[in-house]
Design a protein around this motif. Structure first.
Motif, PDB file in Angstrom:
ATOM      1  N   GLN A   1      -1.028   6.937   2.886  1.00 36.06           N
ATOM      2  CA  GLN A   1      -1.629   5.778   2.243  1.00 36.06           C
ATOM      3  C   GLN A   1      -1.484   4.492   3.070  1.00 36.06           C
ATOM      4  O   GLN A   1      -1.571   3.406   2.517  1.00 36.06           O
TER       5      GLN A   1
ATOM      6  N   HIS B   1      -3.322   3.270  -7.856  1.00 35.38           N
ATOM      7  CA  HIS B   1      -4.515   3.761  -7.161  1.00 35.38           C
ATOM      8  C   HIS B   1      -4.969   5.094  -7.761  1.00 35.38           C
ATOM      9  O   HIS B   1      -6.165   5.297  -8.034  1.00 35.38           O
TER      10      HIS B   1
ATOM     11  N   ASN C   1      -5.833  -7.215   0.336  1.00 30.27           N
ATOM     12  CA  ASN C   1      -5.773  -5.854   0.855  1.00 30.27           C
ATOM     13  C   ASN C   1      -5.381  -4.860  -0.232  1.00 30.27           C
ATOM     14  O   ASN C   1      -5.972  -3.776  -0.339  1.00 30.27           O
TER      15      ASN C   1
ATOM     16  N   ARG D   1       0.811  -1.212   0.000  1.00 31.91           N
ATOM     17  CA  ARG D   1       0.000   0.000   0.000  1.00 31.91           C
ATOM     18  C   ARG D   1       0.849   1.268   0.000  1.00 31.91           C
ATOM     19  O   ARG D   1       0.394   2.324  -0.429  1.00 31.91           O
TER      20      ARG D   1
ATOM     21  N   GLU E   1      -9.366  -0.980   7.977  1.00 32.53           N
ATOM     22  CA  GLU E   1      -9.179  -1.561   6.641  1.00 32.53           C
ATOM     23  C   GLU E   1      -8.582  -2.959   6.738  1.00 32.53           C
ATOM     24  O   GLU E   1      -8.964  -3.863   5.984  1.00 32.53           O
TER      25      GLU E   1
ATOM     26  N   TYR F   1      -7.617  -1.745  -1.795  1.00 33.26           N
ATOM     27  CA  TYR F   1      -7.099  -0.383  -1.935  1.00 33.26           C
ATOM     28  C   TYR F   1      -7.354   0.144  -3.346  1.00 33.26           C
ATOM     29  O   TYR F   1      -7.732   1.304  -3.529  1.00 33.26           O
TER      30      TYR F   1
ATOM     31  N   CYS G   1      -2.379   1.386   5.629  1.00 33.40           N
ATOM     32  CA  CYS G   1      -3.578   0.584   5.895  1.00 33.40           C
ATOM     33  C   CYS G   1      -3.997   0.791   7.343  1.00 33.40           C
ATOM     34  O   CYS G   1      -3.241   0.500   8.276  1.00 33.40           O
TER      35      CYS G   1
END
Length: 327
Positions: free
Chosen positions: A302, A150, A181, A141, A308, A185, A304
């Motif tokens: 950004q 993203h 995950n 992430r 989440e 995202y 997690c």
């Protein structure tokens, strides 16, 4: 000048300190200890581990004290950030020990958050009640390449609806959760899933099913590879606007746009030119702390969140529960 945040690592095994303990000055940054030491926003002030040899190795490398008990380390060091880098079955216990000793501002917990939905919910709730911000170390992430993907999806440059195929190995909880995950995202909430093949269990414990997942922005087939043959992490996403390739765990990311076929009117094809999307997966843990620094500075980030990560755990537990898997 911004004050550097004091960091304590609970768990000095591979992800805590081991993977890159012998790395050279320009080597990879794969552990919490090395990332904290190199990042200008943080100071490594200590570690905790029940294994004497791991404490000794850590002390020799980083020249800070390692403790055998969380409470003693918390009382002596008063850290701002506590990293929980122990096996998942101990996360809730370790977080409780940290909170009882005096809450830090931030807890950064290794993935998966827990091995049961109940433990995960309890962990998130206790951090909320203590006023501690909880993040979970889903490393991809924070990588610049994943963040750029993203951005492109959010702007419609990679246009929905999307269809994708991804691979994982070494278990659904251990590694499959990374990609669930990451896909959350990128693609939003998981709406439903279907187990296509129950597969086997990695190390006779962690299930390895093949599963189809329907997200807000598209559908993904996630399949289990055999880690003992070779590591294989990644996949591809097909969009009306082109094809995204995410290979070698995120170290090779490419985008192919769409062109009109000059010979056949009405046909379109993928461009033979592949645009490389920059990433930095050989310093993935440094980028987690870069994002944590952004959060602490009040800037966009950004990482997690605990909530989440709990959503990811719920998906994983639901998939495993479809055929009675218990860890």
């Amino acid at each position: 000048m911004v004050e550097r945040k004091r960091c304590l690592i609970v768990g000095l095994g591979q992800i805590g300190a081991g993977y890159d303990i012998d790395a050279g000055q320009n080597g990879g940054i794969y552990t919490h200890a090395r990332a904290i030491t190199l990042h200008p926003a943080f100071d490594l002030v200590g570690g905790v581990d029940p294994v004497e040899t791991q404490r000794a190795r850590f002390e020799a490398k980083y020249n800070v004290k390692a403790y055998d008990a969380v409470a003693e380390a918390m009382h002596e060091l008063c850290p701002d950030v506590v990293v929980i880098a122990t096996p998942a079955e101990f996360h809730l216990q370790n977080v409780d020990e940290v909170l009882e000793a005096g809450p830090p501002a931030v807890i950064l917990c290794e993935k998966p958050l827990a091995l049961s939905e109940a433990d995960g919910e309890m962990l998130v709730r206790r951090c909320e009640q203590a006023g501690v911000r909880l993040f979970v170390n889903f490393i991809r992430r924070s990588d610049p390449g994943a963040i750029e993907i993203h951005r492109r999806i959010q702007l419609g440059e990679i246009a929905a609806p999307l269809k994708a195929s991804f691979w994982y190995s070494k278990g659904l909880y251990n590694n499959g959760s990374h990609f669930i995950n990451l896909l959350q995202y990128w693609l939003g909430e998981v709406r439903d899933h279907m187990v296509l093949d129950h597969g086997r269990r990695w190390a006779n414990s962690d299930p390895e099913p093949d599963v189809r997942l329907r997200f807000d922005l598209g559908t993904v087939v996630l399949q289990a590879a055999r880690e003992e043959s070779f590591s294989f992490y990644g996949g591809e996403i097909l969009s009306a606007s082109g094809r995204l390739s995410y290979r070698n765990g995120g170290r090779n990311i490419g985008w192919q746009g769409v062109r009109l076929d000059e010979n056949f009117i009405g046909y379109r094809f993928l461009s033979p030119e592949v645009q490389s999307i920059d990433n930095d997966m050989d310093r993935y843990q440094w980028h987690v702390y870069e994002q944590l620094g952004q959060f602490l500075a009040g800037a966009p980030f950004q990482l997690c969140s605990g909530d989440e990560a709990l959503a990811t755990l719920r998906v994983v537990a639901a998939i495993a529960g479809r055929y009675g898997s218990e860890l």
